[in-house]
Design an enzyme around this catalytic site. Structure first.
Site, PDB file in Angstrom:
ATOM      1  N   TYR A 169       1.057   9.494  39.747  1.00  0.00           N
ATOM      2  CA  TYR A 169       2.135   9.891  39.207  1.00  0.00           C
ATOM      3  C   TYR A 169       2.624  11.007  38.965  1.00  0.00           C
ATOM      4  CZ  TYR A 169       1.402   5.283  37.483  1.00  0.00           C
ATOM      5  OH  TYR A 169       1.029   3.519  37.366  1.00  0.00           O
ATOM      6  N   LYS A 187     -19.994  12.266  10.371  1.00  0.00           N
ATOM      7  CA  LYS A 187     -18.757  11.838  10.373  1.00  0.00           C
ATOM      8  C   LYS A 187     -18.002  11.490  11.809  1.00  0.00           C
ATOM      9  CE  LYS A 187     -16.422  16.336  10.689  1.00  0.00           C
ATOM     10  NZ  LYS A 187     -15.482  17.337  10.142  1.00  0.00           N
ATOM     11  N   MET A 216      -4.248   5.663  33.430  1.00  0.00           N
ATOM     12  CA  MET A 216      -4.647   4.626  32.453  1.00  0.00           C
ATOM     13  C   MET A 216      -6.274   4.326  32.821  1.00  0.00           C
ATOM     14  SD  MET A 216      -3.705   1.236  30.829  1.00  0.00           S
ATOM     15  CE  MET A 216      -2.026   1.810  29.930  1.00  0.00           C
ATOM     16  N   ARG A 240      -7.239  23.893   3.198  1.00  0.00           N
ATOM     17  CA  ARG A 240      -7.192  22.394   3.263  1.00  0.00           C
ATOM     18  C   ARG A 240      -7.636  22.097   2.133  1.00  0.00           C
ATOM     19  NH1 ARG A 240     -10.498  20.803   8.702  1.00  0.00           N
ATOM     20  NH2 ARG A 240     -12.164  21.347   7.319  1.00  0.00           N
TER      21      ARG A 240
END
EC number: 5.1.1.1
Length: 367
Positions: free
Chosen positions: A256, A35, A304, A130
């Site tokens: 950053y 999957k 990024m 679930r």
């Protein structure tokens, strides 16, 4: 030249890990769970390495079609079953086995016109909460399915919520056993964690196990155990290059938010990999990384397109040096994806599945 980053998929490691699943449950059959694009590896890339499995388990009809197009004629199981009535037509055409976990799916089967009865896996909610029928409703669901001419064989399945942890599986096993004690049909209970931790118990391994994350070289119960403990091999390597270096003075900050401050003069390297490539954005300073096969650490915030790494003790490292974000370095050194994920506050599944489309992927058939 292209940006210096790539992912490698190691075919021999996939085959090795499948063999480990078989060794853990020698008299059970093994579903290779593919999957989520084979946990980010790509179904087409892993197929040959995993085709010794007894069947493939997945979620998506398009992925099932892909497996048939690749030449697979054995069992394919839809782990969440069908999502609407017309999906049953494709199940008939592709000869797919499918999970039944709710009354609506039984209703759809009852209305389905087919000359080929379906093989279904009736799912019990044994505590995961679930999908699946609660134990009190399970027998009635089995009775409905058993009466349908559209249904051939009914297998019984559940999914453990705590196979990887201290709570264990005893309570869920008791619930399942009590509700299915005199029902016929094959059983499937084990995920990767249960396969490795409890596969020696014949009642737990039952007839089919669903090997997922272990096939891809991640320990399902990390950090309690690592891949070395389970004799698993990394199947995905994310590898980039240094594209620059900086010499810092004490008090200089990096990245950053100035999250990292140099306590003394040091050298850092800039790596052509960032969160847009699938590297965890929340990986903190100290997250392990390999430079030229030598373990070092991330410093500063993940950007990024770049991360920065400590080059202390690596005088030879320079622009172009190999950086292994996870997996296997060219030197043979290994950085398990679990260690990177754990440092970032997540699990190995997530960065595997998050590998970005912009990262070139190469199949390493010999490794």
């Amino acid at each position: 030249m292209p940006r210096p980053i790539e992912a490698l998929i190691h075919a021999e490691a996939l085959t090795h890990n499948l063999a480990r699943a078989r060794a853990a449950v020698p008299d059970a059959r093994v579903w290779a769970v593919v999957k989520a694009h084979a946990y980010g590896h790509g179904i087409a890339r892993v197929f040959e390495a995993l085709r010794a499995a007894d069947g493939f388990a997945l979620l998506d009809l398009a992925e099932a079609q892909q497996l048939r197009d690749l030449g697979w004629r054995g069992p394919i199981l839809l782990l969440e079953g069908v999502f609407e009535p017309r999906d049953l037509e494709l199940c008939s055409r592709l000869n797919l086995w499918h999970t039944v976990h709710c009354e609506a799916q039984i209703d759809w089967l009852a209305m389905h016109k087919t000359h080929q009865p379906h093989r279904v896996f009736l799912k019990m909610n044994s505590g995961m909460n679930r999908l699946g029928f609660r134990p009190a409703a399970f027998r009635a669901a089995w009775t409905r399915l058993h009466a349908l001419p559209q249904v051939d064989e009914i297998s019984l399945m559940s999914h453990f919520s705590d196979a990887d942890g201290g709570r264990g599986i005893a309570a869920a096993m008791q619930v399942f056993d009590d509700a299915t004690r005199d029902l016929p049909g094959e059983r499937s209970l084990c995920n990767s964690a249960a396969t490795l931790r409890h596969g020696a118990d014949a009642a737990v391994r039952a007839d089919w196990v669903r090997a997922g994350i272990m096939l891809y070289g991640s320990a399902p119960d990390f950090p309690s155990h690592d891949i070395a403990h389970w004799d698993l091999q990394p199947t995905m390597t994310l590898r980039a290059r240094l594209i620059g270096t900086q010499d810092l003075q004490a008090g200089d900050t990096v990245g950053y938010g100035s999250r990292f401050t140099a306590e003394a003069p040091m050298r850092i390297g800039v790596v052509a990999c960032g969160y847009a490539d699938g590297y965890p954005r929340h990986a903190p300073s100290g997250t392990p990384v390999l430079v030229d096969g030598v373990r070092t650490r991330l410093v500063g915030r993940v950007s990024m397109d770049m991360v920065t790494v400590d080059l202390g003790g690596l005088p030879q490292a320079a622009r172009g040096s190999e950086v292994t974000l996870w997996g296997r370095a060219s030197s043979g050194a290994v950085l398990p994806i679990d260690e990177v994920a754990h440092a970032a506050g997540t699990v190995g599944y997530e960065p595997m599945c998050a590998l970005a489309a912009r990262v070139p992927v190469r199949l390493d058939a010999a490794g």
